[in-house]
Design an enzyme around this catalytic site. Structure first.
Site, PDB file in Angstrom:
ATOM      1  N   GLU A 259       0.828  -1.207   0.000  1.00 16.24           N
ATOM      2  CA  GLU A 259       0.000   0.000   0.000  1.00 16.24           C
ATOM      3  C   GLU A 259       0.861   1.256   0.000  1.00 16.24           C
ATOM      4  OE1 GLU A 259      -2.540   2.233  -0.695  1.00 16.24           O
ATOM      5  OE2 GLU A 259      -3.620   0.446  -0.031  1.00 16.24           O
ATOM      6  N   ASP A 263       1.042   3.987  -3.112  1.00 15.69           N
ATOM      7  CA  ASP A 263       0.637   5.381  -2.936  1.00 15.69           C
ATOM      8  C   ASP A 263       1.742   6.346  -3.346  1.00 15.69           C
ATOM      9  OD1 ASP A 263      -1.786   4.536  -1.940  1.00 15.69           O
ATOM     10  OD2 ASP A 263      -1.220   4.716   0.158  1.00 15.69           O
ATOM     11  N   SER A 464      -7.163   1.805  -4.069  1.00 16.27           N
ATOM     12  CA  SER A 464      -5.976   2.396  -3.446  1.00 16.27           C
ATOM     13  C   SER A 464      -5.127   3.157  -4.445  1.00 16.27           C
ATOM     14  CB  SER A 464      -5.101   1.294  -2.823  1.00 16.27           C
ATOM     15  OG  SER A 464      -5.527   0.990  -1.529  1.00 16.27           O
TER      16      SER A 464
END
Length: 539
Positions: A259, A263, A464
């Site tokens: 994650e 990002d 995400s």
């Protein structure tokens, strides 16, 4: 003692009680207090350049916590034997510390130890109680329990998922080979999506700061350096910010590391000259509330856009947690800060069977369901060369690999969304509330993003990826516009509607709601046409 409204514990499935928490266990508690004065209604039709934003200093002075309210909490703490660790006037909070015995006695509650899939945690078994003199002053008490609250909204492609599991290695050790590199051959990068979605060229995010909220995992500088070198870009300036003891702690690719890398690498590829501040906090309601407040009110780095790729069904939050975070997002709007949130990866029901027993109801994912954030849904894209040949709602599996979206059970239909055609909820009663998402972008792991994490490269999708993609775009827009974009939602549903700034996605469903012309509860208004969005905001 008076019961604190909204503090009733939320039932959680698949927990096993291990008995009362030890009385001598140390606990830090965040006490959230009322605003000094209410915020004025935000003008819904003001264009960038005509909006009047507050500075962070002005906001703290006008709408932060008053000294009198913080003093009242501090006096209560002294009587209860609790220490005052920190006062945060802008964030309207004060941190207290004591033993579990002292904290539970002070707040008239009880706490037990519980075991669950993520480990062992504390959990409150009763609402929070307040002394009468704090009734109306205190609006939330966080940290007595620390059960993980949110999940990262990313999905490995099938090939990359197996490669990630096979890549378990000692902490800090590089792999002997790079077999998993081949798994990412078909993945897109932020640079690719910026071209496909026609993001404005000649902009690089200079002068902007992108905040990213993370509730676990970490990044490795060597990965970022190698990744951006492969794109022909300089590695962005990334700063790790600790909140409530959270740290940049990389471990394994299938953990939250994926994650964090997703990002940073997506946002950094779109806006390579923007500074990136990553706010690491524990995965708990307290950690999430405090991390958002830290980013919104950071008067050092001054982020102009925040990306959040963690969330959970609205039903899994306490009412005090929903309110504290929603008010922080409202503060962001007053400051001219755009907040982008992933809409979820388990379809309209937002409950992956792998993470518990679904209740059979549809759920909007929070924080994407807050009216003050830009909810980011997902699509599946097909490309020939540099041209998109088709784009549909992401729905590879409606229970575990599909875009979130639907109708909020917690937030009423906003005035700016009344003409968007938000459908009744598919739940019994068919109420109409805040519709989610607002926008969408490529998210299917089958057409996912090339991400380097823990020394290897994988293909990763999920909503995400859409949140940092839009955060990067907002950074580009803010670089060019005379004032930050800020709260984008009223503009999307008002002056920008029909401007061509968004390309409609009209085919597909998410297991509960169906796409169609105009706004829908799968992909919102659709995907960006970056140059047209900039032109519409400038005009």
């Amino acid at each position: 003692m008076v019961k604190l409204q909204g503090s009733v514990p939320v039932p959680i499935a698949d927990l096993r009680s291990l008995g009362p928490a030890p009385d001598d266990e140390r606990i830090d508690v965040t006490v959230f207090v009322r605003r000094r004065a209410p915020l004025a209604p935000h003008p819904l039709d003001a264009k960038p350049g005509r909006r009047r934003y507050l500075t962070r200093a002005e906001f703290a002075a006008q709408h932060g916590a008053s000294d009198a309210d913080l003093d009242a909490v501090a006096a209560f703490a002294q009587r209860a034997g609790l220490a005052v660790v920190e006062r945060r006037p802008a964030a309207r909070s004060i941190v207290l510390s004591g033993t579990a015995g002292q904290v539970t006695a002070a707040f008239g509650t009880a706490v037990e130890r519980v075991e669950h899939a993520a480990g062992i945690s504390r959990r409150r078994t009763a609402p929070v109680q307040l002394p009468p003199e704090l009734d109306g002053i205190v609006e939330g008490v966080f940290g007595i329990d620390d059960v993980p609250i949110a999940k990262p909204h990313f999905r490995f492609s099938k090939e990359s998922a197996q490669a990630a599991l096979n890549a378990s290695m000692p902490m800090g050790a590089a792999p002997a080979d790079a077999q998993a590199e081949a798994q990412a051959a078909g993945g897109f990068t932020g640079v690719d999506l910026a071209k496909l979605y026609d993001f404005p060229t000649g902009l690089d995010g200079s002068g902007q700061c992108i905040a990213i909220i993370e509730l676990g995992g970490g990044y490795r500088s060597a990965d970022l350096k190698a990744y951006f070198k492969s794109l022909g870009l300089p590695a962005p300036h990334v700063t790790a910010v600790s909140v409530d003891g959270g740290k940049n702690s990389p471990s394994l690719p299938w953990s939250a590391d994926a994650e964090v890398a997703l990002d940073i690498e997506v946002a950094g590829a779109v806006a390579p000259k923007a500074q990136i501040a990553v706010y690491f906090a524990p995965n708990s309601e307290q950690g999430f509330v405090d991390a958002i407040a830290a980013a919104v009110h950071d008067d050092v780095r001054k982020p102009s856009v925040i990306s959040i790729s963690w969330g959970a069904p609205e039903s899994e939050w306490t009412d005090q947690g929903l309110a504290a975070m929603d008010q922080a997002f409202e503060a962001a709007a007053a400051l001219g800060v755009t907040v982008c949130c992933a809409a979820g990866d388990a379809g309209a029901h937002d409950q992956n069977p792998q993470n518990g027993t679904p209740d059979g109801l549809a759920h909007a994912d929070f924080p994407a369901s807050s009216p003050y954030v830009l909810g980011c849904g997902g699509t599946r894209i097909a490309v020939s060369g540099n041209t998109i040949t088709s784009e549909t709602v992401w729905n590879d599996d409606p229970s575990s690999s599909a875009t979130g979206g639907g109708v909020s059970d917690k937030f009423a239909l906003p005035s700016w969304q009344t003409d968007a055609g938000v459908p009744p909820s598919i739940n019994p009663g068919g109420h109409v509330g805040r519709g989610v998402p607002d926008v969408a972008g490529n998210a299917s792991p089958a057409t996912g993003y090339r991400v380097r994490v823990d020394y290897l490269t994988y293909t990763i999708g999920g909503t995400s990826a859409v949140s940092p993609l839009y955060a990067g775009l907002i950074a580009l827009l803010n670089q060019k516009l005379p004032q930050p974009v800020g709260w984008l939602n009223p503009l999307l549903y008002g002056p920008l509607a029909g401007s061509g700034a968004m390309r409609d996605i009209t085919r597909g469903d998410n297991g509960g709601y169906t796409a169609g012309a105009g706004w829908d509860a799968c992909t919102g208004w659709g995907v960006p046409v970056g140059v047209k969005l900039l032109a519409a905001l400038e005009s």
